[in-house]
Design an enzyme around this catalytic site. Sequence first.
Site, mmCIF file in Angstrom:
data_model
loop_
_atom_site.group_PDB
_atom_site.id
_atom_site.type_symbol
_atom_site.label_atom_id
_atom_site.label_comp_id
_atom_site.label_asym_id
_atom_site.label_seq_id
_atom_site.Cartn_x
_atom_site.Cartn_y
_atom_site.Cartn_z
ATOM 1 C CG HIS A 182 -2.064 0.936 1.101
ATOM 2 N ND1 HIS A 182 -1.984 2.271 1.409
ATOM 3 C CD2 HIS A 182 -3.319 0.712 0.644
ATOM 4 C CE1 HIS A 182 -3.148 2.830 1.153
ATOM 5 N NE2 HIS A 182 -3.981 1.913 0.683
ATOM 6 C CG ASP A 202 -8.512 -4.535 -2.486
ATOM 7 O OD1 ASP A 202 -9.711 -4.433 -2.213
ATOM 8 O OD2 ASP A 202 -7.830 -3.599 -2.923
HETATM 9 N N1 CMC Z 1 4.118 -7.534 -4.835
HETATM 10 C C1 CMC Z 1 5.465 -7.499 -5.035
HETATM 11 N N2 CMC Z 1 6.218 -6.387 -4.928
HETATM 12 C C2 CMC Z 1 5.597 -5.255 -4.590
HETATM 13 C C3 CMC Z 1 4.200 -5.198 -4.365
HETATM 14 C C4 CMC Z 1 3.471 -6.391 -4.497
HETATM 15 N N3 CMC Z 1 2.137 -6.396 -4.299
HETATM 16 N N4 CMC Z 1 3.843 -3.931 -4.058
HETATM 17 C C5 CMC Z 1 4.958 -3.208 -4.089
HETATM 18 N N5 CMC Z 1 6.027 -4.000 -4.403
HETATM 19 C C6 CMC Z 1 7.437 -3.573 -4.483
HETATM 20 C C7 CMC Z 1 7.705 -2.813 -5.760
HETATM 21 O O1 CMC Z 1 8.144 -3.668 -6.800
HETATM 22 C C8 CMC Z 1 8.749 -1.825 -5.336
HETATM 23 O O2 CMC Z 1 9.978 -2.516 -5.294
HETATM 24 P P1 CMC Z 1 11.349 -1.703 -5.638
HETATM 25 O O3 CMC Z 1 11.466 -0.633 -4.598
HETATM 26 O O4 CMC Z 1 12.410 -2.753 -5.534
HETATM 27 O O5 CMC Z 1 11.182 -1.160 -7.018
HETATM 28 C C9 CMC Z 1 8.388 -1.499 -3.885
HETATM 29 O O6 CMC Z 1 7.650 -2.645 -3.416
HETATM 30 C C10 CMC Z 1 7.519 -0.261 -3.734
HETATM 31 O O7 CMC Z 1 6.409 -0.377 -4.639
HETATM 32 P P2 CMC Z 1 5.753 0.837 -5.405
HETATM 33 O O8 CMC Z 1 5.011 0.320 -6.593
HETATM 34 O O9 CMC Z 1 6.789 1.889 -5.649
HETATM 35 O O10 CMC Z 1 4.766 1.367 -4.296
HETATM 36 P P3 CMC Z 1 3.503 2.264 -4.547
HETATM 37 O O11 CMC Z 1 3.252 2.969 -3.275
HETATM 38 O O12 CMC Z 1 3.665 3.110 -5.769
HETATM 39 O O13 CMC Z 1 2.338 1.211 -4.868
HETATM 40 C C11 CMC Z 1 0.545 -0.310 -4.644
HETATM 41 C C12 CMC Z 1 1.370 0.802 -3.960
HETATM 42 C C13 CMC Z 1 -0.683 -0.605 -3.760
HETATM 43 C C14 CMC Z 1 0.036 0.174 -6.003
HETATM 44 C C15 CMC Z 1 1.420 -1.563 -4.790
HETATM 45 O O14 CMC Z 1 1.828 -2.041 -3.533
HETATM 46 C C16 CMC Z 1 0.711 -2.678 -5.572
HETATM 47 O O15 CMC Z 1 0.746 -2.672 -6.811
HETATM 48 N N6 CMC Z 1 0.038 -3.648 -4.853
HETATM 49 C C17 CMC Z 1 -0.753 -4.651 -5.516
HETATM 50 C C18 CMC Z 1 -2.107 -4.053 -5.902
HETATM 51 C C19 CMC Z 1 -3.014 -3.880 -4.700
HETATM 52 O O16 CMC Z 1 -3.171 -4.765 -3.876
HETATM 53 N N7 CMC Z 1 -3.681 -2.702 -4.655
HETATM 54 C C20 CMC Z 1 -4.681 -2.414 -3.630
HETATM 55 C C21 CMC Z 1 -4.311 -1.267 -2.758
HETATM 56 S S1 CMC Z 1 -5.409 -1.185 -1.321
HETATM 57 C C22 CMC Z 1 -6.959 -0.773 -1.956
HETATM 58 C C23 CMC Z 1 -7.018 0.585 -2.526
HETATM 59 O O17 CMC Z 1 -6.673 1.544 -1.823
HETATM 60 O O18 CMC Z 1 -7.445 0.714 -3.683
#
Ligand code: CMC
Length: 430
Positions: free
Chosen positions: A306, A364
């Site tokens: 998140h 989720d």
């Molecule tokens: N599985 C594997 N690696 C992950 C995941 C994951 N679910 N989420 C983040 N990472 C890694 C990512 O690859 C990155 O690694 P690095 O620093 O080595 O490049 C690091 O963690 C930080 O990720 P980010 O994408 O820069 O973080 P963000 O804050 O931009 O993204 C997120 C947050 C929720 C989009 C992301 O964690 C994700 O894609 N999760 C899966 C989708 C999900 O479950 N979304 C629901 C969110 S809760 C409901 C809502 O609010 O809508």
Amino acid sequence: MSSSTSTLNVDSKSVELAVKDGTIGPSVIDISKLYGQTGMFTYDPGFTSTAACESKITYIDGDAGLLLYRGYPIEQLAEHGDFLETCYLLLYGELPTAAQKADFDYRVTRHTMVHDQMNRFFQGFRRDAHPMAIMVACVGALSAFYHDSTDISDPQQRMIASMRMIAKMPTLAAMAYKYSIGQPFVYPQNDLDYTSNFLRMCFAVPCEEYKVNPVLSRALDRIFILHADHEQNASTSTVRLAGSSGANPFACIAAGIACLWGPAHGGANEAALKMLEEIGTPDRIPMYIAKAKDKSDPFRLMGFGHRVYKNYDPRARIMQKTTHEVLNELGIKDDPLLDVAVELEQIALKDEYFLEKKLYPNIDFYSGITLKAMGFPTSMFTVLFALARTVGWIAQWSEMIEDPSQRIGRPRQLYTGAPQRDYVTVAQRG
Ligand code: CMC
């Protein structure tokens, strides 16, 4: 509110910037005059360090795993209250008295029907249309049906539009579902509570009596409370940005629904369940954990991670409990998907990669299993999220409209394209 200043040195210039403090949470550096003073913008793609507005509605402490609606912890609201009470709280800032609650319930209930011509709107969609596509279109279309509540400068019209959307969202969501399975629409029944009414509109058929299961209704109501607001997330920011131009409220909420649809946001509940189905059995989990950690593989563990929570999402804990309650009530002793989810969570919570990046289950992760057990198809999961989040969007939109400092949202950019150049005719182009 301004308590101190901070000094920024740009080139040889020193600029004093006001620091504003909130009630709780990080203070902000007010950079609104920065461009005028330095000729420079700030750069923050994804808004990771930028507060886009001042708000009194929802507070999240991502490190502590804390979520407050108007100051009240989500756990207490989910345990003791109902969804319409949460709606009242988000909209008006205080928990209602018994009389205020009765009046609010009455007002919402009296708006549950949609204009009959909406039925024809539905007939234009293919039966296999994704219900989120239908929701984006139908909620946007409400502005064509309710001309008496699109003047945003009139508080009375804003209030009626808000009531209409909270009340009609379950009706439209149920219609989208019924249309997809070829069953007749079921009209709202106003002696039922909000969530029981929704369950009936989804699952009743004209040829049989339908009795709402109170345990499932309570569980779904709690799921709605958990999803009701989440401060300045992508869809809420979309609603605020759309609303900042003075667009009508129905169009703004339709914009929020469009943003919510994406798999990184509200679409993650659908994606998480599909992922659990794809994994299938606990023995295949290590393979998927490896895929999630592999930088060359775009796969991510859906329902994990998140932007704000760097700890267990407090909503996920309540959701996990609700999952067990629903499965117990339905007599589902062994759900292979739940087995995969529980094991996957345990493995991920001990894995160095997930620990180091502070990736914990979010809301989720378990919601899909619960909604599937209740009888909802995967494609409806995000629709249910949209239904519940509508009140949050409306509360945030209203707060913005009523904020005297509100201006059209207009971000700037760091331009990296071609510098000015002269047009070349086709004949002269090499
Ligand atoms: N599985 C594997 N690696 C992950 C995941 C994951 N679910 N989420 C983040 N990472 C890694 C990512 O690859 C990155 O690694 P690095 O620093 O080595 O490049 C690091 O963690 C930080 O990720 P980010 O994408 O820069 O973080 P963000 O804050 O931009 O993204 C997120 C947050 C929720 C989009 C992301 O964690 C994700 O894609 N999760 C899966 C989708 C999900 O479950 N979304 C629901 C969110 S809760 C409901 C809502 O609010 O809508």
